[in-house]
Design a protein around this motif. Structure first.
Motif, PDB file in Angstrom:
ATOM      1  N   LEU A 165       0.885  -1.047   0.048  1.00 44.54           N
ATOM      2  CA  LEU A 165      -0.053   0.068   0.041  1.00 44.54           C
ATOM      3  C   LEU A 165       0.890   1.209   0.030  1.00 44.54           C
ATOM      4  O   LEU A 165       0.653   2.280  -0.951  1.00 44.54           O
ATOM      5  CB  LEU A 165      -0.880   0.011   1.237  1.00 44.54           C
ATOM      6  N   ARG A 166       1.842   1.340   0.882  1.00 44.99           N
ATOM      7  CA  ARG A 166       3.007   2.272   0.931  1.00 44.99           C
ATOM      8  C   ARG A 166       3.385   2.693  -0.544  1.00 44.99           C
ATOM      9  O   ARG A 166       3.634   3.780  -1.136  1.00 44.99           O
ATOM     10  CB  ARG A 166       3.825   2.403   1.947  1.00 44.99           C
ATOM     11  N   LYS A 167       3.963   1.652  -0.814  1.00 44.16           N
ATOM     12  CA  LYS A 167       4.398   1.593  -2.371  1.00 44.16           C
ATOM     13  C   LYS A 167       3.560   2.065  -3.535  1.00 44.16           C
ATOM     14  O   LYS A 167       3.984   3.118  -4.244  1.00 44.16           O
ATOM     15  CB  LYS A 167       5.247   0.267  -2.735  1.00 44.16           C
ATOM     16  N   GLU A 168       2.364   1.614  -3.502  1.00 41.16           N
ATOM     17  CA  GLU A 168       1.402   1.847  -4.386  1.00 41.16           C
ATOM     18  C   GLU A 168       0.992   3.455  -4.236  1.00 41.16           C
ATOM     19  O   GLU A 168       0.809   4.082  -5.249  1.00 41.16           O
ATOM     20  CB  GLU A 168       0.407   1.031  -4.399  1.00 41.16           C
ATOM     21  N   MET A 169       0.934   3.782  -3.097  1.00 45.33           N
ATOM     22  CA  MET A 169       0.530   5.341  -2.955  1.00 45.33           C
ATOM     23  C   MET A 169       1.654   5.952  -3.065  1.00 45.33           C
ATOM     24  O   MET A 169       1.289   7.405  -3.132  1.00 45.33           O
ATOM     25  CB  MET A 169      -0.251   5.246  -1.364  1.00 45.33           C
ATOM     26  N   GLU A 170       2.731   5.664  -3.173  1.00 50.87           N
ATOM     27  CA  GLU A 170       3.753   6.230  -3.170  1.00 50.87           C
ATOM     28  C   GLU A 170       4.027   7.390  -2.147  1.00 50.87           C
ATOM     29  O   GLU A 170       4.586   8.553  -2.417  1.00 50.87           O
ATOM     30  CB  GLU A 170       4.023   7.011  -4.555  1.00 50.87           C
ATOM     31  N   VAL A 171       3.879   7.008  -0.585  1.00 49.63           N
ATOM     32  CA  VAL A 171       3.863   7.703   0.174  1.00 49.63           C
ATOM     33  C   VAL A 171       5.397   7.586   0.930  1.00 49.63           C
ATOM     34  O   VAL A 171       5.581   6.888   1.755  1.00 49.63           O
ATOM     35  CB  VAL A 171       2.833   7.629   1.308  1.00 49.63           C
ATOM     36  N   PHE A 172       6.373   8.426   0.221  1.00 50.08           N
ATOM     37  CA  PHE A 172       7.711   8.292   0.406  1.00 50.08           C
ATOM     38  C   PHE A 172       8.270   8.766   1.882  1.00 50.08           C
ATOM     39  O   PHE A 172       9.335   8.539   2.108  1.00 50.08           O
ATOM     40  CB  PHE A 172       8.694   8.660  -0.673  1.00 50.08           C
ATOM     41  N   ALA A 173       7.495   9.773   2.239  1.00 52.30           N
ATOM     42  CA  ALA A 173       7.914  10.664   3.484  1.00 52.30           C
ATOM     43  C   ALA A 173       6.999  10.352   4.598  1.00 52.30           C
ATOM     44  O   ALA A 173       5.892  10.747   4.716  1.00 52.30           O
ATOM     45  CB  ALA A 173       8.127  12.101   3.244  1.00 52.30           C
ATOM     46  N   ASN A 174       7.570   9.495   5.517  1.00 56.25           N
ATOM     47  CA  ASN A 174       6.600   9.246   6.844  1.00 56.25           C
ATOM     48  C   ASN A 174       7.214  10.299   8.045  1.00 56.25           C
ATOM     49  O   ASN A 174       8.244   9.930   8.446  1.00 56.25           O
ATOM     50  CB  ASN A 174       7.075   7.804   7.352  1.00 56.25           C
ATOM     51  N   LEU A 175       6.134  10.917   8.415  1.00 57.55           N
ATOM     52  CA  LEU A 175       6.370  11.911   9.662  1.00 57.55           C
ATOM     53  C   LEU A 175       5.948  11.132  10.855  1.00 57.55           C
ATOM     54  O   LEU A 175       4.909  10.864  10.931  1.00 57.55           O
ATOM     55  CB  LEU A 175       5.572  13.146   9.278  1.00 57.55           C
ATOM     56  N   ARG A 176       6.957  10.969  11.771  1.00 60.43           N
ATOM     57  CA  ARG A 176       6.872  10.454  12.842  1.00 60.43           C
ATOM     58  C   ARG A 176       7.043  11.328  14.142  1.00 60.43           C
ATOM     59  O   ARG A 176       8.375  11.438  14.243  1.00 60.43           O
ATOM     60  CB  ARG A 176       7.443   8.910  12.958  1.00 60.43           C
ATOM     61  N   PRO A 177       6.124  12.068  14.633  1.00 57.73           N
ATOM     62  CA  PRO A 177       6.408  12.924  15.772  1.00 57.73           C
ATOM     63  C   PRO A 177       6.829  12.190  17.127  1.00 57.73           C
ATOM     64  O   PRO A 177       5.899  11.423  17.162  1.00 57.73           O
ATOM     65  CB  PRO A 177       5.167  13.921  15.834  1.00 57.73           C
ATOM     66  N   ALA A 178       7.541  12.681  18.051  1.00 55.22           N
ATOM     67  CA  ALA A 178       7.527  12.067  19.111  1.00 55.22           C
ATOM     68  C   ALA A 178       7.549  13.124  20.279  1.00 55.22           C
ATOM     69  O   ALA A 178       8.479  14.233  20.155  1.00 55.22           O
ATOM     70  CB  ALA A 178       9.109  11.180  19.170  1.00 55.22           C
TER      71      ALA A 178
END
Ligand code: IPM
Ligand code: MG
Length: 355
Positions: free
Chosen positions: A95-108
């Motif tokens: 799903l990530r690859k197909e949607m091409e969501v290459f930047a994952n923002l993970r706030p801590a």
């Protein structure tokens, strides 16, 4: 025109936490003028059981044409021994690859009310606000070749390929630098350029993007193992941490733990501007507590908050929801992971009461 949100409840605690998001959406609709088409589809193990694959082509197509996708969690012991293409996690990677969501923002973020829930001393985490930008569509989770081969002597050889191209590094680096400009203007780029070729290229490309476009932002290069130590020792020295897929996966769990509970942290996976985002709590399916009402729904609720902000064009409602979560925590609302007694839906109630 109203936007479309596709919900993928998934497995384990996924359905329980997404149910709380649906309740929040109902309240925002009725009392705050949110206009949103909410759809849902099967995903992960639930999809394997129903149609033999972790995500169907039809669901992928619906995800690509939605404005945002929010998923709960995938995976569990029931499917752990299945062949790789029949495993729930592959549905998520596809799903990530197909949607091409290459930047994952993970706030801590360490909320004030929870500074004592951290495994670190209060003074080390109070006020912590750091942001991982994890590359999500490349690296060793996708690189070819990969496999487990049988050798002539009957023993086996398992291998994966860590690989990055200039373009893959550039596009995620742009996201990190742009984000830093809206924060404390500081990017730490993590790799192992001392021992890995892909790490060396990572450092070179990030350096070049910095020189060409972002010389106003402070850039430091940190070896990923040293970064792990620094996150555990003095996490407040960081602002934006730019990482590849593997290091980002590992180090964002570490960062989550020091904020008090992994049950608190949301994430947003973004692609090119205007494309739908994929939102997920960073916790997994937690099969050991699934179905018991023990899951903390805040990571899922805050993932929806990120969707309101980044894909659904309702920053006003994102602010409102964020404020409601903080207010609920300030009044002492706690699920068990935070040492409290509330169950999953009571934590939902606490947020809704503030809305
Ligand atoms: C995460 C998870 C996933 C990943 C798994 C479930 C495929 O660990 O989102 O951090 O490895 O990216
Ligand atoms: Mg992970």
């Amino acid at each position: 025109m109203s936007k479309t949100l596709l919900l993928l409840h998934g497995d384990g605690i996924g359905p329980e936490v997404i149910t709380q998001v649906e309740r929040v959406i109902d309240v925002l609709r009725v009392s705050h003028g949110l206009s949103l088409n909410v759809e849902s589809a099967l995903f992960g193990g639930a999809s394997i059981d129903a149609c033999g694959v972790p995500i169907s082509d039809e669901t992928i197509a619906r995800a690509k044409s939605a404005d945002a996708v929010l998923m709960g969690a995938v995976g569990g012991p029931k499917w752990a021994n299945a062949p790789r293409d029949k495993r729930p996690e592959m549905g998520l990677l596809n799903l990530r690859k197909e949607m091409e969501v290459f930047a994952n923002l993970r706030p801590a973020i360490c909320f004030d009310a929870l500074a004592d829930a951290s495994s670190l001393k209060r003074e080390l985490v109070a006020g912590l606000d750091i942001m991982f930008v994890r590359e999500l569509c490349g690296g060793v989770y996708f690189g070819q070749p990969r496999g487990i081969d049988v050798l002539p002597d009957g023993s086996k050889r398992g291998y994966d390929t860590q690989v990055y191209t200039t373009g893959e590094i550039e596009r995620v680096a742009h996201v990190a630098f742009e984000l830093a400009r809206k924060r404390k203007n500081h990017v730490s780029s993590l790799e192992k350029s001392n021992v890995m070729e892909s790490g060396l290229l990572w450092r070179q490309v990030v350096t070049q993007i910095h020189q060409e476009h972002y010389s106003d932002v402070v850039l430091e290069h940190v070896l990923a193992d040293n970064a792990a130590m620094q996150i555990a020792r003095a996490p407040k020295q960081f602002d934006v941490l730019l990482t590849d897929n593997l290091f980002g996966d590992v180090l964002s769990d570490l960062a989550a733990a020091i904020t008090g509970s992994i049950g608190l942290l949301p994430s947003a996976a973004l692609g090119e501007k205007g494309k739908p985002g994929l939102y997920e709590p960073i916790h997994g399916s937690a099969p050991d507590i699934a179905g018991k009402g023990l899951a903390n729904p805040l990571a899922a609720i805050l993932s929806f908050e990120m969707a309101l902000r980044n894909s659904l064009e309702r920053e006003d409602l994102a602010d409102l929801l964020y404020t409601a979560v903080i207010a609920a925590l300030n009044k002492g609302a706690r699920t068990k992971d935070l040492g409290g007694t509330l169950n999953t839906s009571q934590m939902g109630d606490a947020v809704i009461a503030e809305l």
